[in-house]
Scaffold this motif. Sequence first.
Motif, short mmCIF file in Angstrom:
data_model
loop_
_atom_site.label_atom_id
_atom_site.label_comp_id
_atom_site.label_asym_id
_atom_site.label_seq_id
_atom_site.Cartn_x
_atom_site.Cartn_y
_atom_site.Cartn_z
N THR A 35 0.85 -1.19 0.00
CA THR A 35 0.00 0.00 0.00
C THR A 35 0.88 1.23 0.00
OG1 THR A 35 -0.11 0.05 2.41
CG2 THR A 35 -1.88 -1.11 1.26
N HIS A 36 0.30 2.33 -0.38
CA HIS A 36 0.99 3.61 -0.29
C HIS A 36 -0.04 4.69 0.01
CE1 HIS A 36 -0.50 4.90 -4.24
NE2 HIS A 36 -0.29 3.65 -4.62
N PRO A 37 0.37 5.78 0.62
CA PRO A 37 -0.60 6.83 0.94
C PRO A 37 -1.05 7.58 -0.31
CG PRO A 37 1.59 7.44 1.70
CD PRO A 37 1.69 6.05 1.16
N ASP A 38 -2.33 7.87 -0.38
CA ASP A 38 -2.88 8.66 -1.47
C ASP A 38 -2.43 10.10 -1.32
OD1 ASP A 38 -4.31 9.48 -3.65
OD2 ASP A 38 -6.28 9.37 -2.66
N ALA A 39 -2.09 10.76 -2.43
CA ALA A 39 -1.57 12.12 -2.37
C ALA A 39 -2.62 13.11 -1.89
CB ALA A 39 -1.05 12.53 -3.74
N ARG A 40 -3.87 12.87 -2.24
CA ARG A 40 -4.92 13.84 -1.88
C ARG A 40 -5.48 13.61 -0.49
NH1 ARG A 40 -9.09 13.09 -6.23
NH2 ARG A 40 -8.08 11.07 -6.38
N THR A 41 -5.82 12.36 -0.19
CA THR A 41 -6.53 12.09 1.07
C THR A 41 -5.62 11.58 2.17
OG1 THR A 41 -7.04 9.83 0.41
CG2 THR A 41 -8.64 11.53 -0.18
N VAL A 45 -3.77 3.19 -0.02
CA VAL A 45 -4.40 2.55 -1.17
C VAL A 45 -3.47 1.48 -1.72
CG1 VAL A 45 -5.80 4.54 -1.86
CG2 VAL A 45 -3.50 4.31 -2.73
N ARG A 46 -4.06 0.47 -2.30
CA ARG A 46 -3.30 -0.63 -2.90
C ARG A 46 -3.34 -0.46 -4.41
NH1 ARG A 46 -6.31 -5.22 -1.97
NH2 ARG A 46 -5.92 -4.90 0.20
N PRO A 47 -2.19 -0.53 -5.08
CA PRO A 47 -2.19 -0.43 -6.54
C PRO A 47 -2.90 -1.63 -7.17
CG PRO A 47 0.05 -0.27 -5.66
CD PRO A 47 -0.85 -0.60 -4.53
N ALA A 48 -3.44 -1.42 -8.36
CA ALA A 48 -4.19 -2.48 -9.04
C ALA A 48 -3.31 -3.68 -9.34
CB ALA A 48 -4.81 -1.93 -10.32
#
Length: 78
Positions: A35-41, A45-48
């Motif tokens: 996972t990595h943190p979303d830039a906006r929120t 999130v996990r990449p597809a």
Amino acid sequence: MIEWGSFLAVAVASLVSTAVVVSLYSFGLRFRGLTHPDARTGEQVRPAYATVLSYLCFALSACAVLYGIYLIVPFFHG
């Protein structure tokens, strides 16, 4: 009399197949945990691609287990 060559072949095949199934499952868990943190929120999130690879590893692991059950149970060979 024990045929040691056949015994060794079965022992090596079981060790290799066990290592493959456990590795596939652990890779599935590893990809699921990417996972990595979303830039906006800021949410994780996990990449597809990680989700696809995770499910692929789990599916291959399940196929290997089912094939092993197929080989062991004589009812399926009838």
